[in-house]
Design a protein around this motif. Sequence first.
Motif, short mmCIF file in Angstrom:
data_model
loop_
_atom_site.label_atom_id
_atom_site.label_comp_id
_atom_site.label_asym_id
_atom_site.label_seq_id
_atom_site.Cartn_x
_atom_site.Cartn_y
_atom_site.Cartn_z
N GLN A 64 0.83 -1.21 0.00
CA GLN A 64 0.00 0.00 0.00
C GLN A 64 0.86 1.26 0.00
O GLN A 64 0.53 2.24 -0.65
CB GLN A 64 -0.92 0.00 1.23
CG GLN A 64 -1.76 1.25 1.36
CD GLN A 64 -2.71 1.46 0.20
OE1 GLN A 64 -3.23 0.51 -0.35
NE2 GLN A 64 -2.92 2.70 -0.18
N SER A 65 1.97 1.23 0.72
CA SER A 65 2.81 2.42 0.85
C SER A 65 3.65 2.68 -0.39
O SER A 65 3.97 3.83 -0.69
CB SER A 65 3.74 2.26 2.05
OG SER A 65 2.99 2.05 3.22
N SER A 153 -1.31 -0.35 18.41
CA SER A 153 -1.77 -0.66 17.05
C SER A 153 -3.28 -0.49 16.91
O SER A 153 -3.77 0.01 15.89
CB SER A 153 -1.38 -2.10 16.67
OG SER A 153 0.02 -2.24 16.67
N ILE A 154 -4.01 -0.90 17.95
CA ILE A 154 -5.47 -0.76 17.91
C ILE A 154 -5.87 0.70 17.89
O ILE A 154 -6.75 1.11 17.11
CB ILE A 154 -6.11 -1.51 19.11
CG1 ILE A 154 -5.88 -3.02 18.95
CG2 ILE A 154 -7.59 -1.19 19.21
CD1 ILE A 154 -6.23 -3.84 20.17
N VAL A 155 -5.22 1.52 18.70
CA VAL A 155 -5.52 2.97 18.73
C VAL A 155 -5.19 3.59 17.36
O VAL A 155 -5.97 4.40 16.85
CB VAL A 155 -4.74 3.66 19.87
CG1 VAL A 155 -4.81 5.17 19.75
CG2 VAL A 155 -5.28 3.21 21.21
N ILE A 156 -4.06 3.21 16.77
CA ILE A 156 -3.68 3.74 15.46
C ILE A 156 -4.71 3.35 14.41
O ILE A 156 -5.12 4.16 13.57
CB ILE A 156 -2.26 3.27 15.06
CG1 ILE A 156 -1.22 3.92 15.95
CG2 ILE A 156 -1.98 3.56 13.58
CD1 ILE A 156 0.18 3.34 15.79
N SER A 164 -10.00 9.03 8.26
CA SER A 164 -10.38 8.84 6.87
C SER A 164 -11.89 8.98 6.67
O SER A 164 -12.33 9.69 5.77
CB SER A 164 -9.93 7.46 6.40
OG SER A 164 -10.40 7.20 5.10
N TYR A 165 -12.65 8.32 7.52
CA TYR A 165 -14.11 8.25 7.30
C TYR A 165 -14.84 9.49 7.81
O TYR A 165 -15.62 10.10 7.09
CB TYR A 165 -14.67 7.00 7.96
CG TYR A 165 -16.13 6.77 7.69
CD1 TYR A 165 -16.55 6.32 6.45
CD2 TYR A 165 -17.09 7.03 8.67
CE1 TYR A 165 -17.88 6.13 6.19
CE2 TYR A 165 -18.43 6.85 8.41
CZ TYR A 165 -18.83 6.39 7.17
OH TYR A 165 -20.16 6.21 6.91
N ALA A 166 -14.59 9.86 9.04
CA ALA A 166 -15.35 10.96 9.66
C ALA A 166 -14.76 12.33 9.32
O ALA A 166 -15.49 13.29 9.05
CB ALA A 166 -15.41 10.77 11.17
N TYR A 173 -2.02 11.16 3.47
CA TYR A 173 -1.49 11.73 4.72
C TYR A 173 -1.56 10.70 5.85
O TYR A 173 -0.64 10.62 6.67
CB TYR A 173 -2.27 12.99 5.11
CG TYR A 173 -2.13 14.11 4.11
CD1 TYR A 173 -0.89 14.47 3.59
CD2 TYR A 173 -3.25 14.81 3.67
CE1 TYR A 173 -0.77 15.49 2.66
CE2 TYR A 173 -3.14 15.83 2.74
CZ TYR A 173 -1.89 16.17 2.24
OH TYR A 173 -1.77 17.18 1.32
N ILE A 174 -2.63 9.94 5.89
CA ILE A 174 -2.77 8.91 6.92
C ILE A 174 -1.66 7.87 6.77
O ILE A 174 -1.03 7.47 7.75
CB ILE A 174 -4.17 8.25 6.86
CG1 ILE A 174 -5.24 9.29 7.17
CG2 ILE A 174 -4.27 7.06 7.80
CD1 ILE A 174 -6.65 8.83 6.90
N VAL A 175 -1.41 7.44 5.52
CA VAL A 175 -0.35 6.45 5.27
C VAL A 175 1.01 7.01 5.68
O VAL A 175 1.80 6.32 6.35
CB VAL A 175 -0.35 6.02 3.78
CG1 VAL A 175 0.88 5.20 3.45
CG2 VAL A 175 -1.60 5.23 3.45
#
Length: 196
Positions: A64-65, A153-156, A164-166, A173-175
């Motif tokens: 993905q990156s 990892s769960i928090v990330i 992304s969604y909200a 940028y998230i990646v």
Amino acid sequence: MEIRRKNVKKKQKVLWKLFLSTLYLSAFTFGGGYVIVTLMKDKFVDKYHWIEENEMLDLIAIAQSAPGAIAVNGAIVVGYKLAGLAGVLTAIFGTVLPPFLIISAISVFYQMFRDNFIIRELLDGMQAGVGAVIASVVWDMAAGITKKKEWTSIVIMVAAFIASYAMEVPVVYIVLICIAMGVSRTVLSGRGKRKK
């Protein structure tokens, strides 16, 4: 001499299996990169045991990156792990060949495909299946992260979803932020191990 001949035959067999696997996955996957992730997991992790489930998550992150199609990037990583440069070239060829042939055929008959009612309806029906497969990929990846119970990892993961969604933050940028956080975690955990 006999051992070398056996190694060459073994490598050829792995390359042939890799080619057929990537060719099959690429030929029968509709809907983009995330759809192929589930099929790659089934083939490479569950069926052939070429890579571990943790490696599959890393592979998805790398694919993905990196620039380019997820299917090609994922095939490159698996091909390199199995057979080095020969594996990379084999995996790329197997992954690129079906779309190349299909797009070439479609370009020749584009006008006929565009106006055909049955093909238009068929493609609309495929969209529902693609949505279900992508949901399955997200579920499987989230389950792999939550099983480890690594709260960071769960928090990330949750923060990336909300961003992304909200908040409609662009995915690039998230990646990039997640890459920076992953590098930081790796560097800090490496320093912690050295101090011990």
